[in-house]
Design an enzyme around this catalytic site. Structure first.
Site, mmCIF file in Angstrom:
data_model
loop_
_atom_site.group_PDB
_atom_site.id
_atom_site.type_symbol
_atom_site.label_atom_id
_atom_site.label_comp_id
_atom_site.label_asym_id
_atom_site.label_seq_id
_atom_site.Cartn_x
_atom_site.Cartn_y
_atom_site.Cartn_z
ATOM 1 N N THR A 181 -1.342 -9.528 -7.896
ATOM 2 C CA THR A 181 -2.678 -10.107 -7.904
ATOM 3 C C THR A 181 -2.728 -11.386 -7.082
ATOM 4 O O THR A 181 -3.723 -11.669 -6.399
ATOM 5 C CB THR A 181 -3.129 -10.377 -9.352
ATOM 6 O OG1 THR A 181 -3.120 -9.140 -10.086
ATOM 7 C CG2 THR A 181 -4.538 -10.960 -9.397
ATOM 8 N N LYS B 259 -8.832 -2.882 -8.873
ATOM 9 C CA LYS B 259 -7.726 -2.925 -9.830
ATOM 10 C C LYS B 259 -7.883 -1.673 -10.675
ATOM 11 O O LYS B 259 -8.518 -1.673 -11.726
ATOM 12 C CB LYS B 259 -7.805 -4.190 -10.692
ATOM 13 C CG LYS B 259 -6.675 -4.312 -11.709
ATOM 14 C CD LYS B 259 -5.337 -4.562 -11.060
ATOM 15 C CE LYS B 259 -4.250 -4.713 -12.121
ATOM 16 N NZ LYS B 259 -2.934 -5.010 -11.558
ATOM 17 N N GLY C 175 -2.160 -1.807 -7.597
ATOM 18 C CA GLY C 175 -1.584 -0.965 -8.631
ATOM 19 C C GLY C 175 -1.338 -1.712 -9.924
ATOM 20 O O GLY C 175 -1.558 -2.919 -10.041
ATOM 21 N N ALA C 176 -0.853 -0.976 -10.914
ATOM 22 C CA ALA C 176 -0.468 -1.551 -12.208
ATOM 23 C C ALA C 176 1.038 -1.410 -12.338
ATOM 24 O O ALA C 176 1.568 -0.310 -12.296
ATOM 25 C CB ALA C 176 -1.171 -0.822 -13.343
ATOM 26 N N GLY C 177 1.739 -2.526 -12.467
ATOM 27 C CA GLY C 177 3.193 -2.442 -12.555
ATOM 28 C C GLY C 177 3.817 -2.074 -11.227
ATOM 29 O O GLY C 177 3.322 -2.455 -10.165
ATOM 30 N N ASN D 200 7.994 -13.023 -3.274
ATOM 31 C CA ASN D 200 7.216 -14.042 -3.968
ATOM 32 C C ASN D 200 8.087 -14.754 -4.989
ATOM 33 O O ASN D 200 8.773 -14.112 -5.783
ATOM 34 C CB ASN D 200 6.019 -13.381 -4.670
ATOM 35 C CG ASN D 200 5.151 -14.394 -5.388
ATOM 36 O OD1 ASN D 200 4.795 -15.424 -4.824
ATOM 37 N ND2 ASN D 200 4.814 -14.104 -6.625
#
Length: 243
Positions: free
Chosen positions: A24, A45, A126-128, A186
């Site tokens: 994010t 999302k 994506g998620a995860g 990151n």
């Protein structure tokens, strides 16, 4: 199962090696950078878990809300974060725990709705991780194979284990025919040691041009600050130049 192909604009996907690595954060920065260029990005999302229950019974998608604000689309949150679950778990686990298993038909419908919004680029977060299961029969990476996005970005935590996780993720995506032009490292923790960064080794293996970062630890950064950090690594302009 076949998902609808991109209808009106290119699709960029932001996926990751794991959860909580900064998807994010990167997406917010990209959205702001694109808006500064006069473009109209639309964030999606697709599935968000771990949402906060509100007094009226609805669920607050923190990531989806952040993306809506970064894209200057606060009134389109319903389309930006269509599938929300309270349990902080993989989509299959969260949706089943809440008695409403997520289906491929629901995913296809929300993707079609997002693609119908006038935009210059659709940023699908994506998620995860890349291989997280969305439904019992559909991994996120397999859904991407149906969508065939223009670019797939991989976000990785710059920490111990990142080299292995990143190589596995990139290999899984490329085996499905997906193009992965950029891997963004990151620093998602304050104790990150720059001297122990995995960047140089990943550049040696994957190619210097593909690996960017690490981004500094920026827990409270504004969208503008994140865009500036991505611009310093030439990420927005390189994605746009790739077509």
């Amino acid at each position: 199962m076949t998902l609808p192909p991109p209808a009106n604009c290119p699709v960029w996907v932001i996926t990751a090696t794991d959860t909580g690595v900064g998807k994010t954060t990167i997406t917010r920065g990209l959205l702001h950078a694109l808006c500064l260029r006069g473009l109209r990005p639309f964030p999606l999302k697709w599935v968000e878990t771990g949402c906060k229950p509100l007094p009226d019974g609805s669920l607050l998608p923190a990531d989806g809300l952040a993306l809506a604000q970064a894209a200057h689309r606060p009134d389109e949150l319903a389309l930006i974060a269509p599938h929300r679950y309270r349990v902080p778990a993989a989509p299959t686990v969260a949706s089943l725990a809440e008695g409403s298993p997520l289906t491929a038909a629901q995913l296809a419908h929300s993707l079609t709705a997002a693609q119908a919004v006038p935009a210059d680029v659709l940023l699908l977060e994506g998620a995860g991780g890349a291989l997280v299961p969305l439904t019992h029969a559909l991994l996120f990476a397999d859904a991407l194979r149906s969508i065939q996005p223009q670019h797939t970005l991989v976000v990785a935590r710059d920490a111990l284990g990142t080299i292995n996780h990143t190589l596995l993720t990139v290999e899984a995506l490329e085996r499905r025919g997906l193009t992965v032009p950029l891997i963004v490292l990151n620093q998602s923790r304050p104790e990150s040691d720059p001297a122990a960064s995995s960047a140089q080794e990943l550049k040696r293996i994957l190619g210097t041009a593909r690996v960017r970062g690490p981004l500094p630890y920026l827990p409270q950064a504004t969208d503008a600050a994140l865009a500036q950090a991505l611009e310093a690594l030439q990420i927005p302009q390189d994605l746009l130049s790739l077509g």
